[in-house]
Scaffold this motif. Structure first.
Motif, PDB file in Angstrom:
ATOM      1  N   ARG A 655       0.815  -1.210   0.000  1.00 20.53           N
ATOM      2  CA  ARG A 655       0.000   0.000   0.000  1.00 20.53           C
ATOM      3  C   ARG A 655       0.851   1.264   0.000  1.00 20.53           C
ATOM      4  O   ARG A 655       0.665   2.159  -0.816  1.00 20.53           O
ATOM      5  CB  ARG A 655      -0.929  -0.033   1.219  1.00 20.53           C
ATOM      6  CG  ARG A 655      -2.022   1.030   1.206  1.00 20.53           C
ATOM      7  CD  ARG A 655      -2.886   0.954  -0.039  1.00 20.53           C
ATOM      8  NE  ARG A 655      -3.179  -0.394  -0.444  1.00 20.53           N
ATOM      9  CZ  ARG A 655      -4.104  -1.173   0.117  1.00 20.53           C
ATOM     10  NH1 ARG A 655      -4.831  -0.723   1.113  1.00 20.53           N
ATOM     11  NH2 ARG A 655      -4.307  -2.400  -0.333  1.00 20.53           N
ATOM     12  N   HIS A 656       1.770   1.369   0.936  1.00 18.01           N
ATOM     13  CA  HIS A 656       2.610   2.564   1.035  1.00 18.01           C
ATOM     14  C   HIS A 656       4.079   2.150   0.990  1.00 18.01           C
ATOM     15  O   HIS A 656       4.525   1.301   1.764  1.00 18.01           O
ATOM     16  CB  HIS A 656       2.335   3.324   2.337  1.00 18.01           C
ATOM     17  CG  HIS A 656       0.932   3.822   2.476  1.00 18.01           C
ATOM     18  ND1 HIS A 656       0.484   4.978   1.873  1.00 18.01           N
ATOM     19  CD2 HIS A 656      -0.130   3.303   3.149  1.00 18.01           C
ATOM     20  CE1 HIS A 656      -0.787   5.165   2.177  1.00 18.01           C
ATOM     21  NE2 HIS A 656      -1.190   4.166   2.947  1.00 18.01           N
ATOM     22  N   LEU A 657       4.824   2.783   0.099  1.00 21.06           N
ATOM     23  CA  LEU A 657       6.266   2.570  -0.008  1.00 21.06           C
ATOM     24  C   LEU A 657       6.951   3.932  -0.013  1.00 21.06           C
ATOM     25  O   LEU A 657       6.592   4.809  -0.802  1.00 21.06           O
ATOM     26  CB  LEU A 657       6.624   1.825  -1.302  1.00 21.06           C
ATOM     27  CG  LEU A 657       6.057   0.417  -1.494  1.00 21.06           C
ATOM     28  CD1 LEU A 657       6.301  -0.055  -2.923  1.00 21.06           C
ATOM     29  CD2 LEU A 657       6.691  -0.549  -0.497  1.00 21.06           C
ATOM     30  N   ILE A 658       7.915   4.101   0.854  1.00 27.57           N
ATOM     31  CA  ILE A 658       8.701   5.330   0.899  1.00 27.57           C
ATOM     32  C   ILE A 658      10.177   4.959   0.904  1.00 27.57           C
ATOM     33  O   ILE A 658      10.594   4.052   1.637  1.00 27.57           O
ATOM     34  CB  ILE A 658       8.372   6.190   2.140  1.00 27.57           C
ATOM     35  CG1 ILE A 658       6.868   6.449   2.252  1.00 27.57           C
ATOM     36  CG2 ILE A 658       9.122   7.519   2.076  1.00 27.57           C
ATOM     37  CD1 ILE A 658       6.480   7.185   3.528  1.00 27.57           C
ATOM     38  N   SER A 659      10.944   5.659   0.103  1.00 30.09           N
ATOM     39  CA  SER A 659      12.387   5.425   0.065  1.00 30.09           C
ATOM     40  C   SER A 659      13.110   6.758  -0.033  1.00 30.09           C
ATOM     41  O   SER A 659      12.750   7.611  -0.847  1.00 30.09           O
ATOM     42  CB  SER A 659      12.760   4.536  -1.127  1.00 30.09           C
ATOM     43  OG  SER A 659      14.164   4.398  -1.236  1.00 30.09           O
ATOM     44  N   LEU A 660      14.120   6.931   0.813  1.00 26.26           N
ATOM     45  CA  LEU A 660      14.964   8.126   0.785  1.00 26.26           C
ATOM     46  C   LEU A 660      16.416   7.679   0.751  1.00 26.26           C
ATOM     47  O   LEU A 660      16.889   7.001   1.664  1.00 26.26           O
ATOM     48  CB  LEU A 660      14.706   9.002   2.014  1.00 26.26           C
ATOM     49  CG  LEU A 660      15.648  10.207   2.191  1.00 26.26           C
ATOM     50  CD1 LEU A 660      15.508  11.169   1.012  1.00 26.26           C
ATOM     51  CD2 LEU A 660      15.376  10.917   3.515  1.00 26.26           C
ATOM     52  N   THR A 661      17.115   8.072  -0.307  1.00 27.01           N
ATOM     53  CA  THR A 661      18.531   7.755  -0.457  1.00 27.01           C
ATOM     54  C   THR A 661      19.281   9.045  -0.700  1.00 27.01           C
ATOM     55  O   THR A 661      18.885   9.854  -1.551  1.00 27.01           O
ATOM     56  CB  THR A 661      18.768   6.797  -1.636  1.00 27.01           C
ATOM     57  OG1 THR A 661      17.960   5.626  -1.472  1.00 27.01           O
ATOM     58  CG2 THR A 661      20.223   6.386  -1.726  1.00 27.01           C
ATOM     59  N   ALA A 662      20.368   9.262   0.043  1.00 31.35           N
ATOM     60  CA  ALA A 662      21.151  10.481  -0.118  1.00 31.35           C
ATOM     61  C   ALA A 662      22.612  10.192   0.172  1.00 31.35           C
ATOM     62  O   ALA A 662      22.943   9.277   0.946  1.00 31.35           O
ATOM     63  CB  ALA A 662      20.639  11.587   0.810  1.00 31.35           C
ATOM     64  N   GLY A 663      23.475  10.968  -0.466  1.00 33.13           N
ATOM     65  CA  GLY A 663      24.904  10.771  -0.252  1.00 33.13           C
ATOM     66  C   GLY A 663      25.699  12.010  -0.587  1.00 33.13           C
ATOM     67  O   GLY A 663      25.211  12.939  -1.243  1.00 33.13           O
ATOM     68  N   LYS A 664      26.941  12.023  -0.136  1.00 32.28           N
ATOM     69  CA  LYS A 664      27.823  13.168  -0.336  1.00 32.28           C
ATOM     70  C   LYS A 664      29.245  12.671  -0.537  1.00 32.28           C
ATOM     71  O   LYS A 664      29.687  11.736   0.129  1.00 32.28           O
ATOM     72  CB  LYS A 664      27.775  14.086   0.888  1.00 32.28           C
ATOM     73  CG  LYS A 664      28.643  15.337   0.776  1.00 32.28           C
ATOM     74  CD  LYS A 664      28.034  16.353  -0.146  1.00 32.28           C
ATOM     75  CE  LYS A 664      28.762  17.710  -0.097  1.00 32.28           C
ATOM     76  NZ  LYS A 664      30.151  17.651  -0.582  1.00 32.28           N
ATOM     77  N   LYS A 665      29.913  13.304  -1.498  1.00 30.19           N
ATOM     78  CA  LYS A 665      31.323  13.033  -1.715  1.00 30.19           C
ATOM     79  C   LYS A 665      32.131  14.125  -1.027  1.00 30.19           C
ATOM     80  O   LYS A 665      31.895  15.322  -1.257  1.00 30.19           O
ATOM     81  CB  LYS A 665      31.641  12.976  -3.207  1.00 30.19           C
ATOM     82  CG  LYS A 665      33.064  12.555  -3.487  1.00 30.19           C
ATOM     83  CD  LYS A 665      33.270  12.217  -4.944  1.00 30.19           C
ATOM     84  CE  LYS A 665      34.710  11.794  -5.202  1.00 30.19           C
ATOM     85  NZ  LYS A 665      35.080  10.598  -4.433  1.00 30.19           N
ATOM     86  N   PHE A 666      33.085  13.708  -0.179  1.00 28.33           N
ATOM     87  CA  PHE A 666      33.853  14.658   0.606  1.00 28.33           C
ATOM     88  C   PHE A 666      35.295  14.726   0.093  1.00 28.33           C
ATOM     89  O   PHE A 666      35.717  13.930  -0.749  1.00 28.33           O
ATOM     90  CB  PHE A 666      33.851  14.239   2.084  1.00 28.33           C
ATOM     91  CG  PHE A 666      32.481  14.167   2.690  1.00 28.33           C
ATOM     92  CD1 PHE A 666      31.884  15.296   3.221  1.00 28.33           C
ATOM     93  CD2 PHE A 666      31.783  12.965   2.733  1.00 28.33           C
ATOM     94  CE1 PHE A 666      30.617  15.228   3.779  1.00 28.33           C
ATOM     95  CE2 PHE A 666      30.523  12.884   3.289  1.00 28.33           C
ATOM     96  CZ  PHE A 666      29.942  14.027   3.817  1.00 28.33           C
ATOM     97  N   LYS A 667      36.019  15.682   0.620  1.00 25.82           N
ATOM     98  CA  LYS A 667      37.419  15.810   0.262  1.00 25.82           C
ATOM     99  C   LYS A 667      38.202  14.599   0.759  1.00 25.82           C
ATOM    100  O   LYS A 667      37.790  13.920   1.705  1.00 25.82           O
ATOM    101  CB  LYS A 667      37.999  17.088   0.879  1.00 25.82           C
ATOM    102  CG  LYS A 667      37.411  18.370   0.304  1.00 25.82           C
ATOM    103  CD  LYS A 667      38.054  19.601   0.938  1.00 25.82           C
ATOM    104  CE  LYS A 667      37.468  20.886   0.350  1.00 25.82           C
ATOM    105  NZ  LYS A 667      38.076  22.105   0.955  1.00 25.82           N
ATOM    106  N   GLY A 668      39.334  14.351   0.122  1.00 26.62           N
ATOM    107  CA  GLY A 668      40.160  13.210   0.521  1.00 26.62           C
ATOM    108  C   GLY A 668      39.632  11.897   0.010  1.00 26.62           C
ATOM    109  O   GLY A 668      39.985  10.836   0.537  1.00 26.62           O
TER     110      GLY A 668
END
Length: 799
Positions: A655-668
């Motif tokens: 019935r309900h599907l929620i997805s949150l994907t996030a990312g960050k590329k940092f120095k080094g």
């Protein structure tokens, strides 16, 4: 449903990994610059685009192509970049998330499409998201970097796409792909235009899925995922089409990549094989069986696979790609792991299984001035074998013995042409299939014992035309295909499977589009349904079965920005007819669900109807200034008719599907990502307790019998899961080192499964008789928590 936790192995391996890591660091302390090289060409004619512009997005770094369309960008800092290709009079194109490394040049082949509206002196700004004339909506493109870094994805495309709208999976550790309320066997997969039957190990016959992905992500350039608006040249699909496009191999020297993960070791070789040819080859071996034995799980899975690509450039107008992949899967029992009630339950009903499969194909491409011809020839085969002895004692009689083979030989010819704002695609396909089965099953109320052999001939034709109007603000596409199969008279007539479809897209503004698609799609029932025979007469039982028919209607809005962002909303409706109805159980096949084993091997009629409908929301930030993210929400229903024609929830009703994907590329060269998923729970059918625990029944079944009069009346509780991944890369003179930490379910959240009915056993493991009902065993319900805290430390070495 079974799950595992590899913590002991991970903890024991940390010290060795640390030693290895610091040894590698001490070996070399400096890095070298990276290279991006490739070719820019006309996608239709394959002619080189001379003096085109190649730019690194967001920088002033760039170069021009030479007279042969070739380019090379040198002295690049290792890391992720987006690359834009421009040529006057052509639509520019952005290639996302190129992993620049010193260990090998990144090779690209970039095809551009001529702009039919603007003059040759104009450079058209690239859209950050792919839109096809025939599929203006329900299409997502996933790059190899997105697959590799996905938190909890374990470099497996079946898990990665769960971040997208309309996509769900079962609550177990299997990779069953459920798209817009459809079953796992409604999906089709292609690699470089060559169809492959499945992309997972330990698949369920008659369905799909499996716990581990088969495709090596190191081969992949990008994946086009269609959840609707399927092109006419991709038949026999009702829920999705996956187009895997493999990357070019390096052409300077022989190189390799080694990947050590939580469950397997993979090695990849690539390089030139001649002046105008190159190859990719990989092999993988799992060590799950060692891990499972140490942990004390009652089953020991082992998988091996290979993947191969060889590309030949036979002059300016000729190109040949040869593709192959295959696997050997073994599933044995660990009879020493019989301490807990759950272990005893699993050992009591799980059979020993062996599978092997392969697919091999060739795709020849001839380029003309305004179009190209594809000739595709392929063969795939899969072998299933499983058996079980009573009480797992080989001195006892077998209660289950099953062997089956499926082989398919396919040929497809298609021609694609672009001219005067028109795009035309037309072709034909033929296929010769062979299916065999030798089936013996002891059941509480009778024995099934038969052999069957089928040889089938399929054929089809298709045509689709697309036209851009009003200076490309309006795009219309109309097409159809017809299909036939010589299983019976109804299926033999291709006009009975007439499949028209229509798409339209209108640009309300420069960045806002109104999109629409409708069509009728057909799919053949599984071989297990068509090949089922009567035990007494050995006659085919399901002779009147026919194609499954699916009408689809999809509409929505999409908005894109110059900063690589996309916002979209889509509504869909799918109407099923002629779905297999299992007459002995009185249920639709869609209500049976998926598990290890065989699906559909029983009497059936094409009388079930169904419907799936819902709404999808998407907000996506493709890689831009080091950040990326996807937020997806799906509201959907999936229902199929029962014995009385009333609709009941299917096994795929999320019935309900929620997805949150996030990312960050940092120095080094650090990168971190997180994924959160929520599922409101799927239906299940309660057990018929009284029948299940009868002594005569349990001794044969070893598990519950569902109460089909309460079809999918239960629903597991809602659940959520958080996964994280952290990557650190080091670049040395001629090689690179990637260390990653991936943790699935970092919060160790409980993920409920349906309750498991089991008998009560004494200290020696024997079932206890119910004193008030001497013909029955005492019973209990076991907790079925599928949530597992699963950390993985892995390394990737590229030379």
């Amino acid at each position: 449903m079974y799950s595992f936790n590899p913590i002991p192995l991970v903890l024991r391996g940390r010290f060795l990994l640390s030693l290895l890591f610091f040894s590698l660091l001490s070996y070399s302390a400096y890095s070298q610059k990276g290279i991006i090289k490739g070719r820019l060409f006309n996608e239709i004619s394959n002619q080189p685009l001379s003096f085109g512009t190649i730019l690194i997005q967001g920088t002033n770094k760039g170069t021009f192509t030479d007279s042969l369309g070739k380019f090379e960008l040198k002295n690049l800092e290792p890391g992720l970049v987006n690359l834009e290709a421009r040529y006057a009079g052509f639509k520019s194109r952005i290639v996302y998330e190129i992993q620049v490394t010193n260990s090998k040049p990144y090779v690209l082949e970039i095809g551009l499409i001529r702009d039919e509206v603007n003059t040759d002196s104009v450079v058209i700004v690239a859209s950050p998201f792919k839109r096809l004339d025939e599929s203006p909506l329900s299409l997502q493109t996933i790059g190899t970097a997105e697959i590799k870094r996905n938190p909890g994805g374990n470099r497996d495309i079946s898990r990665v796409i769960q971040s997208l709208p309309g996509v769900s999976s079962t609550a177990s550790f299997r990779n069953d792909i459920l798209i817009r309320g459809g079953a796992p066997n409604e999906n089709r997969f292609y690699i470089d235009g060559i169809e492959i039957p499945n992309i997972n190990h330990f698949q369920t016959q008659g369905s799909s899925g499996g716990p581990v992905g088969l495709i090596n992500v190191d081969f992949i350039g990008e994946v086009d995922f269609y959840s609707g608006a399927f092109p006419v040249n991709r038949g026999n699909a009702l829920s999705s089409v996956f187009e895997f496009k493999q990357r070019p191999a390096r052409d300077d020297r022989l190189g390799f990549t080694a990947t050590l993960g939580s469950s397997d070791l993979a090695l990849t070789l690539e390089g030139p094989s001649g002046e105008n040819s190159s190859f990719l080859f990989s092999a993988r071996r799992s060590y799950l069986q060692l891990l499972f034995r140490v942990i004390g799980l009652p089953f020991l899975p082992t998988y091996n696979d290979y993947q191969y690509k060889h590309k030949f450039k036979l002059g300016q107008r000729h190109e040949l790609n040869i593709v192959s992949l295959g696997a050997i899967d073994q599933f044995n029992l660990n009879l020493d792991a019989d301490t807990t009630d759950f272990q005893k339950y699993i050992l009591g009903n799980l059979p020993v299984q062996t599978q092997w499969n392969y697919a091999i194909g060739a795709n020849y491409k001839y380029f003309g001035d305004k179009g190209f011809l594809n000739l595709v020839l392929s063969r795939n085969m899969i072998n299933y074998n499983s058996f079980k002895f009573f009480d797992n004692d080989e001195s006892n009689e077998k209660i289950f013995d099953y062997t089956s083979q499926e082989s398919e030989n396919k040929f497809r010819a298609e021609y694609t042409r672009r001219s005067n704002g028109w795009k035309l695609n037309t072709g034909v396909n033929v296929e010769y299939d062979r299916f065999t089965i030798d089936n013996f099953v002891q059941q509480p109320f009778g024995t099934i014992d038969f052999t069957s052999k089928l040889t089938l001939f399929r054929y089809g034709a298709f045509v689709q035309g697309s036209k851009k109007l009003l200076k490309e603000r309006l795009i219309l596409s109309v097409g159809t295909r017809i299909d036939g199969l010589d299983f019976n008279e109804n299926m033999r007539n291709p006009l009975n499977q007439f499949s028209p479809r229509f798409s339209a897209s209108f640009g309300l503004t420069k960045n806002l589009n109104l999109n629409f698609n409708t069509g009728i799609y057909y799919q053949t029932p599984s071989y297990t349904v068509m090949g089922y025979r009567d035990t007494e007469t050995n006659e085919l039982v399901n002779r009147d079965i026919t194609y499954i028919r699916n009408q689809q209607l999809v509409g929505g809005l999409s908005y894109t920005t110059k900063n690589n962002q996309k916002f979209s909303v889509e509504a869909f409706y799918k109407k099923y007819n002629n779905y297999p109805f299992l007459t002995e159980r009185g249920i639709s096949l869609a209500n049976l669900g998926g598990d290890f084993g065989v699906i559909g091997n029983e009497p059936a009629t094409s009388t079930s109807e169904g419907r799936a409908y819902g709404l999808e929301l998407l907000a996506q930030q493709r890689f831009y200034k080091g950040f990326y993210g996807i937020l997806a929400y799906t509201l959907s229903w999936s229902e199929f008719s029962d014995e009385e024609g009333n609709y009941a929830f299917s096994s795929w009703d999320n019935r309900h599907l929620i997805s949150l994907t996030a990312g960050k590329k940092f120095k080094g060269n650090w990168e971190a990502g997180v994924k959160w998923r929520y599922n409101s729970g799927t239906p299940f059918t309660p057990a018929n307790v009284d029948s299940s625990v009868l002594v005569a029944v349990w001794n044969v079944n070893g598990r519950e019998i569902p109460d089909w009069t309460q079809i999918n009346s239960g629903r597991i509780a809602s659940f959520s899961q958080v996964d994280i991944r952290v990557d650190k890369k080091w670049y040395f003179q001629k090689w690179s080192f990637n260390l990653f930490l991936d943790i699935q379910n970092i919060l160790n959240a409980a993920i409920p499964g349906p309750p498991v009915l089991d008998v009560v056993r004494d200290e020696d493991g024997f079932p206890l008789i119910n004193e008030s009902q001497p013909d029955s065993y005492q019973f209990q319900f076991l907790e079925n928590n599928l949530g597992v805290f699963q950390p993985t430390i892995g390394i990737i070495i590229t030379y």
